[in-house]
Design an enzyme around this catalytic site. Structure first.
Site, PDB file in Angstrom:
ATOM      1  N   CYS A  91      10.963   0.060   0.829  1.00 26.39           N
ATOM      2  CA  CYS A  91      11.390  -0.011   2.154  1.00 26.39           C
ATOM      3  C   CYS A  91       9.887   0.451   2.968  1.00 26.39           C
ATOM      4  O   CYS A  91       9.592  -0.061   4.025  1.00 26.39           O
ATOM      5  CB  CYS A  91      12.376   0.174   2.733  1.00 26.39           C
ATOM      6  N   ALA A 117      -9.818  15.547  -8.446  1.00 24.90           N
ATOM      7  CA  ALA A 117      -9.448  16.973  -8.252  1.00 24.90           C
ATOM      8  C   ALA A 117      -8.269  16.938  -7.396  1.00 24.90           C
ATOM      9  O   ALA A 117      -7.741  18.112  -7.274  1.00 24.90           O
ATOM     10  CB  ALA A 117     -10.760  17.491  -7.475  1.00 24.90           C
ATOM     11  N   HIS A 118      -8.195  16.181  -6.328  1.00 29.52           N
ATOM     12  CA  HIS A 118      -6.801  16.391  -5.436  1.00 29.52           C
ATOM     13  C   HIS A 118      -5.462  16.467  -6.083  1.00 29.52           C
ATOM     14  O   HIS A 118      -4.739  16.746  -5.246  1.00 29.52           O
ATOM     15  CB  HIS A 118      -7.070  15.362  -4.135  1.00 29.52           C
TER      16      HIS A 118
END
Lengths: 391, 321
Positions: A324, A200-201
């Site tokens: 990085c 859902a996010h």
């Protein structure tokens, strides 16, 4: 603040937030017989009334609520690991190099138990060729798993064509749909998938709740045991307000789909054009194969994390497939997979927009970006005028 | 595992304020041309280290006074993340005002320490140490260019720990001096292996030609051998009394030759030692597998040869009884 990392996660839609908070009052356990439970169960049914048509599922299919796409992906791979360990003889999984780590890591785990995995490579547009999938099929192939679209390259895979191949050979087909809802009209039956996983996010819903579509009759083995919830297919108390909010998020995502392909895509294009006006930049994946909200760009001479740092200083939040920022030292796997040289692979930035991205925000990015590029190229040895050979 | 391991760390949160400041506003960013050098009566040195393909590269510019070898000014250019830029900036600053020879002593550890806000708190997390490693290497490149030599000629020893710039020679010296048996003990005396830990043992994030555990093991074994050798007094064997000669031969047989034979399941015993016609005759009897070995004659010659070498004499003859 300009948030352009929406393929990673999205802010909750205010309307979803409201539904989510309101739903907390339905705290009764859905399995109890008294009124509080009955009321909660009714709300769960209402959420399912939205979810099933929301992704084109048939009532005979299952949509098991999970915590995330990752949980769904684990469940589907481990279902076939379980079958293999019980003597199915099917030990081969076909997937792609573009998958999320929840597929790659779970496949790696399955390999420790004797399963075999074939990773299909992608082309210069980040797409797999369905023919390559067909060629990889073996007598003992248990599963084909291909993601709908890459969160990093934005490349959309030919899911329907792959599902036809899977069906032709009678092999179950799973699609990781983490980047699908809200960016494409999803109808799982039309797509022809046996499994479809989502979170859902990724489409302005809450974190910690997702869905796992299982086509009627497709093999399934519990990942989480411990109760009769979800028809006994996933133990644990049902996250009711999360599910209700996810259903609302699916509904709103579908309602805003045209906006995604119209207004948001135009903003994406505006940003992309501005990036390409900066010398020595490049963007990737043909737009017709790309998510409407995504631009992947490289900026020669500027290391990805340095760019991310400066963007952050200007309150612009994007992503880098380079590393990085993590413990890896390699360049962006995404750009390398798209055929880019290692020097450029360290310079990739992913901008992913959402329906909440405004033109004003994109204009701000367009205004700031050349200054950031200039500052970092002033630092860059690639852009230095005096070279060691000149002395 | 514990609470601190449950939440993934963010490297940016572990940067010191000095790293952030140098990243945002590097003080020694820039470049020098031949014209600049000419104006200031200096020699221009431009050196590169690293590569963009690996994600980190730096270019160092020096203006060196040829009369004094002093670096009168320096600038840098860099391709890399924030730590690489900040480290390059400090590295450049640390070379200014030094002679080239003095600058060669600046290590990445000096750079990292110069970027600390607090003396005991690292300026950045261990996985970022590689960003500062280039400091030492680019200085060596520049120094080699200035001196017209190859970098290898300037480096007098193999660097084992890139992060702390510790050489193999230094590690061997510490192991010998303090009888170090473990990496933990070694770290009481040096920073080797404390940062990225790649040099400690195989399995780190970078593969190495040599690891600290191997060096410790090798030196310890060497020390053991030396100890055995030292315990055998072989000075002026030919002038020893017969009793002393017999004792010395016995010692060598016990400590060096018998362990060698034991590897094949054999052994020997010393039966007699006699001086005949200026030659010392050593009579032995084979035991175990040696007593039935078809190569006993060859072994006899090998034993004789070892005794001659160990005792520094050619007046020995070994015979089997």
């Amino acid at each position: 603040m300009v948030y352009l990392d929406n393929n990673s996660t999205t802010p909750m839609d205010e309307r979803v937030k409201e539904v989510y908070c309101d739903a907390t009052k339905y705290f009764g356990n859905i399995n109890v017989i008294y009124d509080l439970g009955i009321e909660a169960r009714k709300k769960l049914n209402e959420a399912y009334d939205i979810l099933y048509p929301g992704i084109g599922a048939s009532d005979e299919d299952d949509i098991i609520i999970t915590s995330s796409t990752t949980e769904g992906n684990n469940t589907v791979i481990k279902t076939f690991l379980d079958s293999y360990l019980k003597g199915s003889g099917k030990k081969h999984i076909i997937t792609t190099v573009a998958e999320h780590s929840s597929i790659k890591a779970t496949c790696a785990y399955a390999k420790t138990h004797g399963m075999e995995v074939t990773y299909i490579y992608t082309d210069e547009n980040g797409r797999v060729n369905p023919k390559d999938i067909e060629n990889a099929i073996r007598e003992d192939t248990a599963l084909i798993s291909v993601l709908f679209a890459s969160n990093e390259s934005g490349a959309i895979q030919p899911i329907k064509e792959i599902s036809q191949i899977a069906r032709k050979y009678g092999i179950p087909f799973h699609c990781d749909g983490a980047q699908a809802i809200g960016k494409a009209k999803i109808n799982v039956r039309e797509l022809g998938v046996d499994y479809f996983t989502f979170s859902a996010h990724k489409f302005h819903g809450p974190k910690g709740v997702g869905g796992f579509y299982v086509r009627e009759g497709a093999p399934f083995v519990n990942l989480i045991h411990g109760g009769n919830q979800m028809g006994g297919k996933r133990g644990g108390s049902v996250y009711l307000n999360g599910i209700i909010a996810m259903a609302e998020a699916v509904k709103l995502a579908n309602e805003h789909l045209d906006e995604m392909y119209d207004r948001v895509a135009k903003l994406r294009d505006k940003l992309e054009e501005a990036i390409l006006k900066i010398p020595d930049t490049k963007t990737y994946v043909d737009k017709k194969y790309r998510l409407p909200n995504t631009v992947v760009a490289s900026f020669r001479g500027i290391e990805g994390e340095a760019m991310l740092w400066d963007l952050n200083m200007h309150k612009i939040y994007a992503a880098t497939g380079s590393s990085c920022s993590s413990e890896r030292l390699e360049g962006s796997e995404v750009l390398e997979a798209l055929g880019e040289d290692p020097e450029i692979a360290h310079t990739g930035i992913i901008f992913s927009l959402s329906r909440f991205t405004t033109e004003k925000e994109i204009d701000y990015v367009i205004e700031v970006l050349p200054k950031i590029v200039k500052r970092l190229r002033d630092i860059s040895m690639t852009y230095a005028k005096v070279k060691p050979s000149d002395r | 595992m514990g609470r601190n391991d449950l939440i993934t760390g963010n490297v940016w949160e572990q940067y010191s304020n000095k790293v952030i400041e140098r990243m945002n506003n590097p003080k020694f960013l820039g470049e020098f041309t031949e014209e600049d050098a000419k104006k200031r009566g200096a020699k221009l040195v431009v050196a590169d280290f690293g590569s963009e393909a690996c994600g980190d590269a730096v270019r160092l510019y020096w203006l060196v006074d040829p009369k004094t070898d002093k670096i009168i000014d320096a600038r840098f250019k860099s391709f890399g993340c924030g730590t690489a830029i900040a480290s390059s900036d400090v590295m450049t600053e640390l070379t200014i005002g030094k002679t080239v020879d003095e600058a060669m002593k600046v290590t990445n550890l000096d750079v990292e320490k110069a970027l600390r806000d607090e003396p005991d708190k690292p300026a950045f997390p261990p996985q970022k140490m590689h960003c500062s490693v280039m400091a030492y290497d680019v200085i060596m490149e520049a120094a080699a260019k200035y001196k017209g030599k190859k970098v290898d000629e300037l480096k007098n020893n193999e660097i084992v720990c890139e992060c702390a710039r510790v050489t193999r020679g230094e590690i061997e010296e510490i192991v010998r001096k303090y009888n170090v048996k473990t990496v933990e003990e070694l770290q009481k005396y040096t920073d080797a292996g404390k940062y990225c830990k790649s040099c400690v043992a195989p399995g780190g994030h970078e593969e190495r030609d040599v690891y600290l555990v191997d060096i410790i093991k090798e030196v310890q074994e060497q020390m053991k051998k030396e100890k055995i050798k030292e315990s055998v007094t072989t000075d002026d064997f030919d002038n020893m009394s017969l009793i002393k000669k017999i004792k010395t031969i016995e010692e060598i047989l016990d400590k060096k030759i018998k362990p060698m034979l034991a590897m094949d399941g054999g052994s020997l015993e010393l039966i007699d030692v006699r001086e005949e016609d200026g030659v010392l005759k050593v009579y032995i009897r084979y035991l175990g597998a040696c007593s039935t070995c078809a190569s006993g004659g060859m072994t006899l010659l090998a034993i004789e040869d070892m005794l001659k070498k160990e005792l520094n004499t050619d007046k020995i003859k070994v015979e089997q009884v």
